[in-house]
Design a protein around this motif. Sequence first.
Motif, PDB file in Angstrom:
ATOM      1  N   LYS A 136       0.741  -1.301  -0.106  1.00  0.00           N
ATOM      2  CA  LYS A 136       0.106  -0.039   0.041  1.00  0.00           C
ATOM      3  C   LYS A 136       1.040   1.211   0.033  1.00  0.00           C
ATOM      4  O   LYS A 136       0.308   2.332  -0.611  1.00  0.00           O
ATOM      5  CB  LYS A 136      -0.887  -0.209   1.122  1.00  0.00           C
ATOM      6  CG  LYS A 136      -2.037  -1.069   1.068  1.00  0.00           C
ATOM      7  CD  LYS A 136      -2.971  -1.052   2.135  1.00  0.00           C
ATOM      8  CE  LYS A 136      -4.024  -2.119   1.870  1.00  0.00           C
ATOM      9  NZ  LYS A 136      -4.862  -2.310   3.118  1.00  0.00           N
ATOM     10  N   LEU A 137       2.134   1.291   0.730  1.00  0.00           N
ATOM     11  CA  LEU A 137       2.791   2.512   0.701  1.00  0.00           C
ATOM     12  C   LEU A 137       3.399   2.506  -0.898  1.00  0.00           C
ATOM     13  O   LEU A 137       3.595   3.671  -1.172  1.00  0.00           O
ATOM     14  CB  LEU A 137       4.133   2.097   1.644  1.00  0.00           C
ATOM     15  CG  LEU A 137       3.680   2.322   3.215  1.00  0.00           C
ATOM     16  CD1 LEU A 137       5.013   1.894   4.073  1.00  0.00           C
ATOM     17  CD2 LEU A 137       3.275   3.744   3.544  1.00  0.00           C
ATOM     18  N   GLU A 138       3.843   1.749  -1.496  1.00  0.00           N
ATOM     19  CA  GLU A 138       4.196   1.688  -2.830  1.00  0.00           C
ATOM     20  C   GLU A 138       2.890   2.168  -3.678  1.00  0.00           C
ATOM     21  O   GLU A 138       3.344   2.992  -4.413  1.00  0.00           O
ATOM     22  CB  GLU A 138       4.591   0.403  -3.330  1.00  0.00           C
ATOM     23  CG  GLU A 138       5.946  -0.210  -2.999  1.00  0.00           C
ATOM     24  CD  GLU A 138       6.377  -1.472  -3.201  1.00  0.00           C
ATOM     25  OE1 GLU A 138       5.721  -2.098  -4.409  1.00  0.00           O
ATOM     26  OE2 GLU A 138       7.235  -2.133  -2.654  1.00  0.00           O
ATOM     27  N   GLN A 139       1.845   2.127  -3.507  1.00  0.00           N
ATOM     28  CA  GLN A 139       0.800   2.226  -4.219  1.00  0.00           C
ATOM     29  C   GLN A 139       0.487   3.690  -3.892  1.00  0.00           C
ATOM     30  O   GLN A 139       0.381   4.559  -4.785  1.00  0.00           O
ATOM     31  CB  GLN A 139      -0.640   1.485  -3.905  1.00  0.00           C
ATOM     32  CG  GLN A 139      -0.747   0.153  -4.270  1.00  0.00           C
ATOM     33  CD  GLN A 139      -1.714  -0.604  -3.714  1.00  0.00           C
ATOM     34  OE1 GLN A 139      -2.771  -0.045  -3.738  1.00  0.00           O
ATOM     35  NE2 GLN A 139      -1.857  -1.823  -3.132  1.00  0.00           N
ATOM     36  N   VAL A 140       0.721   4.036  -2.623  1.00  0.00           N
ATOM     37  CA  VAL A 140       0.590   5.602  -2.196  1.00  0.00           C
ATOM     38  C   VAL A 140       1.622   6.334  -3.223  1.00  0.00           C
ATOM     39  O   VAL A 140       1.355   7.690  -3.609  1.00  0.00           O
ATOM     40  CB  VAL A 140       0.780   5.857  -0.835  1.00  0.00           C
ATOM     41  CG1 VAL A 140       1.053   7.288  -0.512  1.00  0.00           C
ATOM     42  CG2 VAL A 140      -0.518   5.393  -0.069  1.00  0.00           C
ATOM     43  N   ALA A 141       2.711   5.988  -3.140  1.00  0.00           N
ATOM     44  CA  ALA A 141       3.943   6.764  -3.827  1.00  0.00           C
ATOM     45  C   ALA A 141       3.676   6.921  -5.377  1.00  0.00           C
ATOM     46  O   ALA A 141       3.842   7.780  -5.897  1.00  0.00           O
ATOM     47  CB  ALA A 141       5.384   5.788  -3.627  1.00  0.00           C
ATOM     48  N   SER A 142       2.996   5.726  -5.979  1.00  0.00           N
ATOM     49  CA  SER A 142       2.587   5.857  -7.359  1.00  0.00           C
ATOM     50  C   SER A 142       1.585   6.664  -7.533  1.00  0.00           C
ATOM     51  O   SER A 142       1.694   7.733  -8.339  1.00  0.00           O
ATOM     52  CB  SER A 142       2.176   4.414  -7.573  1.00  0.00           C
ATOM     53  OG  SER A 142       1.899   4.161  -9.073  1.00  0.00           O
ATOM     54  N   LEU A 143       0.549   6.663  -6.659  1.00  0.00           N
ATOM     55  CA  LEU A 143      -0.330   7.766  -6.838  1.00  0.00           C
ATOM     56  C   LEU A 143       0.090   9.220  -6.585  1.00  0.00           C
ATOM     57  O   LEU A 143      -0.294  10.251  -7.443  1.00  0.00           O
ATOM     58  CB  LEU A 143      -1.431   7.465  -5.860  1.00  0.00           C
ATOM     59  CG  LEU A 143      -2.645   6.250  -6.298  1.00  0.00           C
ATOM     60  CD1 LEU A 143      -3.538   5.840  -5.022  1.00  0.00           C
ATOM     61  CD2 LEU A 143      -3.251   6.474  -7.362  1.00  0.00           C
ATOM     62  N   ASN A 144       1.124   9.272  -5.647  1.00  0.00           N
ATOM     63  CA  ASN A 144       1.566  10.839  -5.622  1.00  0.00           C
ATOM     64  C   ASN A 144       2.092  11.118  -6.878  1.00  0.00           C
ATOM     65  O   ASN A 144       2.166  12.345  -7.178  1.00  0.00           O
ATOM     66  CB  ASN A 144       2.688  10.743  -4.532  1.00  0.00           C
ATOM     67  CG  ASN A 144       1.934  11.028  -3.158  1.00  0.00           C
ATOM     68  OD1 ASN A 144       0.929  11.685  -2.754  1.00  0.00           O
ATOM     69  ND2 ASN A 144       2.698  10.219  -2.259  1.00  0.00           N
ATOM     70  N   GLU A 145       3.100  10.434  -7.430  1.00  0.00           N
ATOM     71  CA  GLU A 145       3.600  10.629  -8.669  1.00  0.00           C
ATOM     72  C   GLU A 145       2.432  11.122  -9.601  1.00  0.00           C
ATOM     73  O   GLU A 145       2.714  11.907 -10.595  1.00  0.00           O
ATOM     74  CB  GLU A 145       4.771   9.444  -9.070  1.00  0.00           C
ATOM     75  CG  GLU A 145       5.756   9.267  -8.472  1.00  0.00           C
ATOM     76  CD  GLU A 145       6.441   8.034  -9.032  1.00  0.00           C
ATOM     77  OE1 GLU A 145       6.531   7.483 -10.077  1.00  0.00           O
ATOM     78  OE2 GLU A 145       7.301   7.556  -8.090  1.00  0.00           O
TER      79      GLU A 145
END
Length: 143
Positions: free
Chosen positions: A25-34
């Motif tokens: 989920k942290l990786e998903q958040v980073a991707s969404l931030n990008e």
Amino acid sequence: MDKQQTAVKDFLMKAYYVDERINSKLEQVASLNELAIKATSTMSDMPGSPNRNIHKTEDIIVKILDLQREIQEDANELLNLKQVIRRCIKQVEDPECQIILEERYLRMVKWEQIATTLNMSMRKVFRLHDETLKKIVIPESWQ
């Protein structure tokens, strides 16, 4: 490994899986931030297509907030689970066996590193691990 040992091992591994879920989920958040940064940087004063989604950034932010809420819930679950696992590990009297379980199931350390840390062969670590699983009683609320 018998059924009881397998059940104990499965219980102890739950912390690993919750931790992996949080990392995902942290990786998903980073991707969404990008994605939000890209969406924001493409906005301009120039007239755009009337069909474009003017709320794209807002939608991304809502998804980020939802994921962050889920991460917080998972983190709370992980903390509670690790506390229960610690109590289970304390049932074991042998300090070496406690270390094996703590390293493997609380710190997610690889078997090779545990053997090196304890200056044991892998075979001995596995033997102690299997014997120790027989001594653990899973709390009823987690069965």
